[in-house]
Each structure stands twice: as structure tokens, then as C-alpha cells.
Design a protein around this motif. Sequence first.
Motif, PDB file in Angstrom:
ATOM      1  N   LYS A  41       0.715  -1.462  -0.270  1.00 52.68           N
ATOM      2  CA  LYS A  41       0.005   0.183   0.186  1.00 52.68           C
ATOM      3  C   LYS A  41       1.426   1.213  -0.028  1.00 52.68           C
ATOM      4  O   LYS A  41       1.998   1.700   0.230  1.00 52.68           O
TER       5      LYS A  41
ATOM      6  N   LYS B 213      -6.570   9.826   0.162  1.00 55.98           N
ATOM      7  CA  LYS B 213      -7.199   8.434   0.339  1.00 55.98           C
ATOM      8  C   LYS B 213      -8.806   8.898  -0.895  1.00 55.98           C
ATOM      9  O   LYS B 213      -8.611   7.470  -1.382  1.00 55.98           O
TER      10      LYS B 213
ATOM     11  N   LYS C 149      -3.419   3.039  -5.741  1.00 56.75           N
ATOM     12  CA  LYS C 149      -3.594   2.265  -4.032  1.00 56.75           C
ATOM     13  C   LYS C 149      -2.369   2.063  -3.920  1.00 56.75           C
ATOM     14  O   LYS C 149      -2.165   0.943  -2.070  1.00 56.75           O
TER      15      LYS C 149
ATOM     16  N   ASP D 249      -7.798   2.184  -7.474  1.00 51.32           N
ATOM     17  CA  ASP D 249      -9.522   2.179  -7.296  1.00 51.32           C
ATOM     18  C   ASP D 249     -10.387   2.155  -7.979  1.00 51.32           C
ATOM     19  O   ASP D 249     -10.220   3.707  -8.231  1.00 51.32           O
TER      20      ASP D 249
ATOM     21  N   ARG E 100     -13.500   2.729  -7.505  1.00 50.68           N
ATOM     22  CA  ARG E 100     -14.839   2.225  -6.956  1.00 50.68           C
ATOM     23  C   ARG E 100     -15.791   3.922  -7.567  1.00 50.68           C
ATOM     24  O   ARG E 100     -17.050   3.740  -8.104  1.00 50.68           O
TER      25      ARG E 100
ATOM     26  N   GLU F 195     -20.531   2.545  -4.075  1.00 53.31           N
ATOM     27  CA  GLU F 195     -19.527   3.448  -2.990  1.00 53.31           C
ATOM     28  C   GLU F 195     -19.856   1.352  -2.213  1.00 53.31           C
ATOM     29  O   GLU F 195     -21.147   1.112  -1.286  1.00 53.31           O
TER      30      GLU F 195
ATOM     31  N   LYS G  72     -17.261  -1.045   0.892  1.00 48.50           N
ATOM     32  CA  LYS G  72     -16.908  -0.802   1.740  1.00 48.50           C
ATOM     33  C   LYS G  72     -15.162  -1.002   1.509  1.00 48.50           C
ATOM     34  O   LYS G  72     -14.971  -2.481   0.532  1.00 48.50           O
ATOM     35  N   ASN G  73     -14.035  -0.543   2.034  1.00 52.18           N
ATOM     36  CA  ASN G  73     -12.615  -1.173   1.638  1.00 52.18           C
ATOM     37  C   ASN G  73     -12.184  -3.157   1.761  1.00 52.18           C
ATOM     38  O   ASN G  73     -11.805  -3.384   0.806  1.00 52.18           O
ATOM     39  N   GLU G  74     -13.097  -3.402   2.694  1.00 55.00           N
ATOM     40  CA  GLU G  74     -13.436  -4.968   3.353  1.00 55.00           C
ATOM     41  C   GLU G  74     -13.539  -5.931   2.131  1.00 55.00           C
ATOM     42  O   GLU G  74     -13.008  -6.993   1.922  1.00 55.00           O
TER      43      GLU G  74
ATOM     44  N   LEU H 265     -13.686  -5.283  -0.820  1.00 52.54           N
ATOM     45  CA  LEU H 265     -12.034  -5.422  -2.046  1.00 52.54           C
ATOM     46  C   LEU H 265     -11.223  -6.368  -1.860  1.00 52.54           C
ATOM     47  O   LEU H 265     -10.792  -6.835  -0.961  1.00 52.54           O
TER      48      LEU H 265
ATOM     49  N   SER I 272     -14.398  -6.515  -6.485  1.00 52.70           N
ATOM     50  CA  SER I 272     -14.840  -7.355  -5.061  1.00 52.70           C
ATOM     51  C   SER I 272     -15.432  -9.399  -5.105  1.00 52.70           C
ATOM     52  O   SER I 272     -14.509  -9.837  -3.984  1.00 52.70           O
TER      53      SER I 272
END
Length: 858
Positions: free
Chosen positions: A740, A746, A751, A765, A767, A773, A775-777, A779, A801
Motif C-alpha cells: 500500500k 484517500k 492505492k 481503485d 469505485r 460505494e 466498504k474497503n473490506e 475489495l 470484489s
Amino acid sequence: MSKNLIDYKGIQVKKELYPIIKHIEDVDKYREELGRLSSSWDIFALLGQLGDINIDIGKTKENFLNLTTTLLNHLSDETVKKTTSEMKFKAQVAIDVVIRNLFERTADIGFLATDDDIREFLLHFVSKYNKDSVEIRENIKKRFFEYVKKYSVYYDIVLADTKGKILVRLDDSIDIDNIDLSFIQKVLNTDDEYVETFASHNFIPQYKKSLVYSYKVTRTNSSNSETIGVLSLCFKFQDEMKGIFNNLLDKKNKEIIMLLDEEGRVISSSDEDCIALNSKQEIILDDEYKIVSFSSRDFIAKTCKTTGYQGFFGLKWYGHIMIPLEYAFLSEESNSSKEVDELIIEAMMENEEHFSKELKEVFNKSRNIQDNLSRVIWNGNVAQSKINSSNREFSKSLLSEIGVTGSKANSSLNNLNRTIINSILKDSEFLSSLAIDIMDRNLYERANDCRWWSLTTYFRKAFDELETLESKAQEISSILKYINDLYTVYTNILVYDKSGKIIAVSNKKESHLVGRVLTNSWIEKSLKLKNTQKYCVSNFEKSTLYSNESTYIYCSSIRSFKKEEQITGGIAVVFDSKPQFKAMLQESLPQNKDSIFAIFATRDKSVISSSNESIEINSKINIDDKFFDLKNGEKISEIVEIDNKYYALGVRCSKGYREYKSSSDDYVNDILCLVFVYIGKKCLNKLSKIKRKKFINSNILKKSFNSSCEELATFHLGKKFLAVNAKNVIESIGIEKLEKSIDMDKNNPFKGMVLHKDRLISVLDIRRFVNEEIKNEELTTIILLEYDKDNKEHCIGILVSSLESISVVEKKAIQHIQSHFLGGGTLVESIVEIDELDEPQVAMILDIKKIDDNLTQK
């Protein structure tokens, strides 16, 4: 190999599980399923050598084999734990419910032994040949008959003198004149308030052993009063136990529930053909369970002693349960018509009470294995799209079959989740049935009490003389107090005349009520009851007679002693509902489990009692009407969602007990018990994890590739279904390989970087640019893309995803778009319908060069 493990049909299991594991149906089922899958990997390894799939099947097989061993050991532990926990609960309930019932019997004998009519009979009876004696004997028999009509748990009442001579009994068919003198002496010499005996009684020859409650009859209530007789109430013990057993038994697993005496002798059995009365069983109190042999058959067994009820523990009896080992661990019956939502399963897996850390770790490992395998299959299909080998179609079919096999492994684990959910639902139904049965049994006694006490001779004679009634109020209050001291479930007992005026009360603290005229509807009803078997009950409502809180008041009419058909007043008992109902609920639920609560409610969804402090009495329950439309005795269980939390809800509608609320009873008041078992919080932030496909490219290919076709690599970014030309895909890799960026805005799409072979590739990223929209988790994967093979710098990585299929589409079906704006950029070059999927979907095909040109920092 660990010394603690032993081989069971190719699986390493714990030594302590070895004698049991062959009987655990789920374990054997999953072992066979996963064993077949293991064999499939061997076949795929051989076939893989004929194709060009470049997958290490041996490693995949090893991963699944290790997973199978861990899973089956944990599944065995959890199954044994659950079964033995249920056994312990049932054995505990069996003894505690009967002790609760027998506590009422101790009050019965204490009160009936002070009955003035019985005292008068003993003082005036001469012999059965005396004319006057014959008449009073018939009168006392009628009184006994009235008593048993109400307290139908007794089959006989026996009254003897102090030398054991039987003077009168309800059942005259038994031709025995005397009670054994040693028994009489035991009753006469006791300092206790009752004598409870379970033995062979000579005056009850029809039973080898019978349960009898006895006490001495004295001339007055004074402690120094002369003893003039012995009274015995004969309890329908086996009849009562049959009802208790029927409410607890699971006939599917052939379990037998028993009561044992102090020596371990069976005094009652739910299956006397299998385990007979008086057979000797091992008392198992200190161990969680034991494997025992009986009649050349192995059983798993557990014993519990009573927790008592209001300080009463009865005789030294035990609840005992035994299940034949071959039936003890049968699979739960799954309801195939009800698919369990993945969100519910995910919530359950976060709750350690239902899903241990160890078992959750197994599932996480399974997901990782499947994620890796799905990525390998996806990459394998990508690789096939770039070659023109003669094995191309064979290799893609083989990859598809590997995907199907992976899907089956996943399905086996998901079936286990559904089994756990079904088990929780079954538990909620059982607990609701238990609680409502305890309530019906308890309120049966309340209906009995008010009817019997209304027949008190002193009350009837006093109300026949209205002009002197108030002068007798003190004596009436004294009698009521004596009754109330024996029957502590009432806050007050009161009598009233035909105008509804209160004449006397049992509770001195409420003596201010005397003289008040009651105008409640139940007063009017009680003064119009047709016969001595009738009673009426108030609605569950707030009453000044119960500190302005809600309760039930049971009442019956007082009838003239001179003219029985004439009603002269009434008696009302104020049930102490708040603590009594709450105790019923709490005693019906497993101890030390905050995740379970129960409610008694009416059909209009109004709460009568709750074990959950946050749910108030008289509040309304906001759940579906179907839970309140059940017929008497009917039950239902479903998963419900309340405030983003999932519960297994089991509901049972009351059906009454013995005569109470039966077809012969005028009283109708359906109560429902709702038991909520907390499953877990709704996992709102894990949609991508639980909405993933069954397995990558697990369907058999529907189209063959030819020169008029394109192959598209498809994937999801949140809800967006996207695609790129498969020839532009380098590979998909796990997000854990991303290095990262540090201190980066952000909102910047850059990324980080990944080192892939000899290339350092930027990861983006996108998105925000596809207006998604999530959540990060969510991905979980990086797809590495290139659009110019001759220039190593023309490659990027994008975060996605989930991977989907490598699909074949007709080139002419692709609709090119000159300027299609999504968010802040022109990232989509065309769209196409993918019809190879279970449900056709439109995929947006990304322009890789434009992504690189617009989003990568140069």
C-alpha cells in the motif's frame, strides 16, 4: 501423528471420540462426502496431465484433506456437547417439573387435614352399622368426591382412625379394613407438616409402589390438639409422569427418560418395555455423560438431581435419561423448503455460543482454500483463452469440473450451517412448549383452589346467616390466612357477599379492603356460576387488588349450605403473577444463557410476562400475526429479524392441562409462549463476502469458442458487473500482495504497487469512477491487466470484489459506446449481455487504456 489421534476410516480423530464417532450421523455423512471429493482430486490430477490447466491438484487435495480432519473433529466435539447438553436439560426438567407439582400436594394434605367436615366425621363416627354413622359417612364420601373432581391428580382419599382402622375412603371397591400400624405410627409421630411416602402400601394393593401424602387430623388447629385420625391422599404418580415424559421426549432418537430413587432403581420410565420399573441404573451426577450397557445394548446416559422448588426437594429422586448410542447423534431433520439466508448464517458464525472459534477457523480456512482455488480456475480459463491448443475445450471443461467439485465441498460446509440453524429452531420450539406446559399446570391448580375453598363449610354456613355474617368476619379471615400461609402463590384471598362487598381477607396488610364493594365483571360472573365445578377468571389487567399491577384473579361462588343451588357469595384468589410467571419462564430456559429470553403473551400480542427486563408487562410485541394465530397446542419456529438482529423464534399456544382449558371447561384464554434465541447481528458490512457465487465457472460451458467470438473475463465491483477482454488479463492475485501507498490522499485512485514476476504494477481503485460505494473490506482481489504486450509499462491492476466467469460472447453482440460517462471518467467502452450465466446479465466492458491514461500518475 499426534498420540492423541487415532485413525478412523482415513481421518485422524481424537481418541476419546473414537467409541462415539461412528454413531455421529453428520460426521459420517460429511466424511463420506469429503472423501468422495478427495478421490475426485486424484482423477483431476491424472486428467490435468492430458490438458494444459497448470494447476497443482495435489496441493488442493492436501488442503481439503487437512480441512476435513479438522472439521470432523470439531463437528464431533460440538455434536457430543450439544447432545449431552440437551440430555442434561431434559433430565433436569423431568425431576424439577414433578417436584414443582408435588410441592402443591404438600399444601393440599396440610389443608385438607384441617377440614372441619373431616374433623366432625371423626368425632361422631361410631361404626358402619350405626345409622347416623352411615349417613355422615356418605356425606364425607361426597366431599371426597368433590375434592377429586377438582384436584384430579388424586385417585383415592383414605381416612383412618389413630389405630389404622379405615373409616371411609373414596374407592370402596378395595376391601381392606386396616392400614399397616407402622405407617400410622410414622404419620402420628412426625414433626413435619406432611408425610410423603413412595412405597408398597397395604391399603393400595393394586400398585407395587404408590405415592401417598398423609397427615394427622387433630381436633383443632392448636399445636397441642389431640390427634383423632390419619388422612391420606393417593397421587396419580405414573399418570403424571406419563404427561411429563410426553412433553420432553424426542421419539426420533429412541430416548428413555426416567425417575430414579436414591439407590438408582427406576420408579418411572417413559418406555417400560425397554427399561423396566425397579431395574437398577448407574447414577451419573459428576460426569457430563457416560456410556453404559444395559440389556446388551450401549446407551449414553446422564442423571440430574432436583434444584428444588421454594425450598421443597421431595424424596431423594433423580431425573435420568438414556439414549441408545446408535440413535443418540442422528442428523437434524432439515426443512428443504426453507432456504436459510446467507446473512443469517454469517450472523450465526459471529456468535461463539452457536459457532465456536475453532469451527469458525475451519470455515475461514475453507473460504481461503476456495478463494485460492477459484482464482486459480479463473486464471486457468484466462490462460486457455490465449492459446490455440487442441486441448483447449478439454482443459476448459476440466477446469469447470474442478470448480463443480470445489462447489460441492463448499456446499457440504453450508449444509452444516443449515443443520446448526435447524437445531436452534428446534430448541426454541421445545423451550416454548416446556414453558407453556408449566404455565398450564400451575394455573390448573389456581382453578382448583378457588373452587374447593368456596366449599368450606364454615363459609357456606356463615353466608347463610347474613345478619350475623360481619360478626364472623374475623374467623373467616383467620381461615383465609391459614390457607394463604399454605398456598403462597397468592397475595390475597378474599370473600364477598352477593352485592360484591368484601367481607374478609387473608392479608392483614390489606384489611382496609373489607367493606369495599367490587363492581368488576368477574364478580358478576362468579355469582352466576351453574355448579361447583365452575369458576371464572378476570382478564389479565391492572387491579387495585394487586397494587395496580396486572394479574389474574380466580374466583368461584359460595353456595348455601342449606340449599346448594342458591349462591350466597363468592371467593377470589389474587394470583401473584409477576414473580410467579417470571419464575416459570426462567425455570424453563437453560441457565447462564443471556442469549435466550421468553415471553408469555395473549393473542392480541400483549405481554403477560417476560424474562427480558427490557420488555414490559402489557407492552405489545411487534412481530408477524402468524405467530399469534396458532391453534391450541400448535407450534411454529422461524428466523425473525428485530433491530438488525436475528433470532430463532419458537412459539407454542397453550392447550390446557387435564380438565383445565379442556373441551369440558368454560374458560377460554389462549396464551402463547415465545422463546427468542439470539443468533447474531445482521452483517451489514459483509455483503460481498456472502453474496459471492457458488463457485467460479462451476457451470458446464454453454458455448464453444470460434473466430466470431470473444472471451470476456467478468467480475464484480460491488453491485457493478464488469468485464475485460480475457486476452488482456495477466492474472488475478490476492489483495494481500498489495504494497500500500503511504500518506496518500484517500480520494486518490492509486492505492499501491504489486511486484509480479519482473514487473512493478500500479494498483487502482476505480469505485468512484463506476459510481459504486462499497466498504474497503469488500475489495478482496486484484486483477492485473495489460493492453500492449510489447510495452511492459502498459499494465495496471484494479481492485475488485469477486471474480466471476470467463465467458464466450458473439462479437456482433457487443455494443460499442463512444462516450459513456460513469462518475468522473470515460472508463466503459462497450456493453454486452452474458447469457452463459444462470441468469443473463449485462456486463460493462472496461477500456483498460483509458483507465491507465486517466487514473495512473505519470
